[in-house]
Design a protein around this motif. Structure first.
Motif, PDB file in Angstrom:
ATOM      1  N   ILE A   1       0.781   3.037   6.226  1.00 46.34           N
ATOM      2  CA  ILE A   1      -0.478   3.321   5.583  1.00 46.34           C
ATOM      3  C   ILE A   1      -0.696   2.472   4.360  1.00 46.34           C
ATOM      4  CG2 ILE A   1      -1.605   5.165   4.797  1.00 46.34           C
ATOM      5  CD1 ILE A   1      -0.552   6.944   6.668  1.00 46.34           C
TER       6      ILE A   1
ATOM      7  N   LYS B   1      -5.872   4.494   0.314  1.00 50.50           N
ATOM      8  CA  LYS B   1      -4.809   5.143   1.549  1.00 50.50           C
ATOM      9  C   LYS B   1      -5.180   6.338   1.976  1.00 50.50           C
ATOM     10  CE  LYS B   1      -1.519   4.832  -1.515  1.00 50.50           C
ATOM     11  NZ  LYS B   1       0.077   5.061  -2.188  1.00 50.50           N
TER      12      LYS B   1
ATOM     13  N   ALA C   1     -12.462   2.681  10.289  1.00 53.27           N
ATOM     14  CA  ALA C   1     -11.455   3.633  10.147  1.00 53.27           C
ATOM     15  C   ALA C   1     -10.526   3.607  11.245  1.00 53.27           C
ATOM     16  CB  ALA C   1     -11.846   5.141  10.085  1.00 53.27           C
TER      17      ALA C   1
ATOM     18  N   VAL D   1      -2.325   0.511  11.640  1.00 45.56           N
ATOM     19  CA  VAL D   1      -1.089   1.211  11.527  1.00 45.56           C
ATOM     20  C   VAL D   1      -0.329   1.470  12.578  1.00 45.56           C
ATOM     21  CG1 VAL D   1      -0.328   3.472  10.474  1.00 45.56           C
ATOM     22  CG2 VAL D   1      -2.248   2.452   9.243  1.00 45.56           C
TER      23      VAL D   1
ATOM     24  N   ILE E   1      -1.503  -1.204   5.117  1.00 41.49           N
ATOM     25  CA  ILE E   1      -2.768  -1.611   5.764  1.00 41.49           C
ATOM     26  C   ILE E   1      -3.905  -1.296   4.705  1.00 41.49           C
ATOM     27  CG2 ILE E   1      -4.365  -0.790   7.707  1.00 41.49           C
ATOM     28  CD1 ILE E   1      -1.895  -2.595   8.644  1.00 41.49           C
ATOM     29  N   ALA E   2      -3.710  -0.257   3.916  1.00 47.75           N
ATOM     30  CA  ALA E   2      -4.684   0.102   2.858  1.00 47.75           C
ATOM     31  C   ALA E   2      -4.847  -1.191   1.923  1.00 47.75           C
ATOM     32  CB  ALA E   2      -4.300   1.378   2.226  1.00 47.75           C
TER      33      ALA E   2
ATOM     34  N   ALA F   1      -8.183   0.512  11.396  1.00 47.53           N
ATOM     35  CA  ALA F   1      -7.316   0.768  10.483  1.00 47.53           C
ATOM     36  C   ALA F   1      -6.161   1.810  11.098  1.00 47.53           C
ATOM     37  CB  ALA F   1      -7.811   1.341   8.941  1.00 47.53           C
ATOM     38  N   ALA F   2      -6.791   2.794  11.913  1.00 49.60           N
ATOM     39  CA  ALA F   2      -5.483   3.255  12.291  1.00 49.60           C
ATOM     40  C   ALA F   2      -4.748   2.806  13.576  1.00 49.60           C
ATOM     41  CB  ALA F   2      -6.315   4.749  13.113  1.00 49.60           C
TER      42      ALA F   2
ATOM     43  N   VAL G   1      -7.181   5.581   5.191  1.00 45.31           N
ATOM     44  CA  VAL G   1      -6.419   5.087   6.153  1.00 45.31           C
ATOM     45  C   VAL G   1      -5.478   6.429   6.720  1.00 45.31           C
ATOM     46  CG1 VAL G   1      -4.564   3.686   6.899  1.00 45.31           C
ATOM     47  CG2 VAL G   1      -6.269   3.025   5.117  1.00 45.31           C
TER      48      VAL G   1
END
Length: 291
Positions: A265, A276, A244, A251, A268-269, A247-248, A279
């Protein structure tokens, strides 16, 4: 030449007629029949259409009018009235299928709303032709039309498409080709495979394949001429699980290129295979606490 028969002679019909993208011999046989039998022929360029009709040995017996980006808003209501009165209206653009990055969508939408039948004469397509000869995956693809002209907007659009897994097809002007390829290389990665398809079906047809970085350099040096269709491979998803926090961070990197948070978002998802909502929650959790 006989006029094409209608299901009901009192019913109007809008015919979207595909025209050759290069070689006139690619014209579908029905095109000549429709041009000869139409009550109205609406053409993006009437002079170009008359040259095509001459090459096909066709005399346009109905009313010939211009219908292009600059006048389609004003011409559409009159065409709808004629269709409602039972006219057979044939719409043609300079090359390929009307309404695909060409005039036509406005008229089709208005005809559908008015309950007018809409049909087509299938013809050559630069999108499908380029896709087929590109050598890139064709099982799934998307058509993105012309990229924005302004560099900032173009970079934002490409940033949002960076994680698109499908093969992408674009149209582009030869004057902006090098800049567009450079922008694509920055957003998608310089090693992303692509193909520049030039003058398809014409005498000087050329398909240049390679990485985006190499194609950008080639375009800057050689300045290719003619009609350009770009085909770009989709993103390959990394099979390695992404946390996570990662992922952030991705973004945040995407936002730094000018992409909105919502678009980043979503992109990237798709790219990392994460919902989503997860994310989004990771992005919220990554925000520094308020002072």
């Amino acid at each position: 030449m006989d006029r094409p028969a209608l299901t009901d002679p009192t019913d109007g019909v809008l015919v979207l007629a595909g025209t050759p993208i290069g070689d006139v011999d690619d014209a579908p046989p029905r095109l000549a029949q429709e041009l000869a039998g139409a009550d109205v022929v609406a053409a993006e360029d009437t002079r170009r259409l008359l040259r095509l009709a001459s090459a096909l040995g066709v005399t346009i017996g109905g009313r010939l009018i211009s219908y292009f980006e600059g006048n389609e808003a004003g011409r559409t209501p009159d065409l709808i009235r004629q269709l409602a009165d039972g006219a057979r209206v044939v719409l043609v653009t300079d090359a390929g299928m009307p309404s695909v990055s060409d005039p036509g969508y406005r008229l089709v939408a208005a005809a559908v709303e008015a309950g007018v039948r809409v049909t087509s004469v299938p013809g050559p397509s630069a999108v499908l032709t380029a896709l087929a000869v590109s050598g890139l995956p064709v099982d799934r693809f998307c058509f993105e039309g012309f990229p924005p002209r302004r560099p900032g907007e173009r970079s934002r659009v490409f940033g949002a498409l960076a994680a698109e897994p499908r093969t992408m097809v674009f149209f582009e002007s030869r004057h902006r080709l090098a800049a567009t390829l450079r922008s694509m290389a920055e957003a998608f990665g310089g090693d992303r495979p692509a193909a520049v398809c030039r003058e398809l079906t014409k005498t000087h047809e050329e398909v240049k394949r390679g990485s985006l970085a190499a194609l950008a350099e080639w375009a800057a040096e050689d300045g290719p001429l003619g009609e350009i269709t770009l085909v770009v491979a989709g993103a390959v998803r990394d099979a390695t699980p992404v946390s996570a926090a990662d992922a952030a961070a991705l973004v945040a990197e995407r936002e730094a290129t000018g992409v909105t948070r919502k678009e980043a978002i979503a992109a990237i998802a798709r790219e990392v295979g994460m919902p989503k909502r997860e994310v989004y929650n990771a992005v919220v959790a990554a925000k520094p606490p308020a002072p």
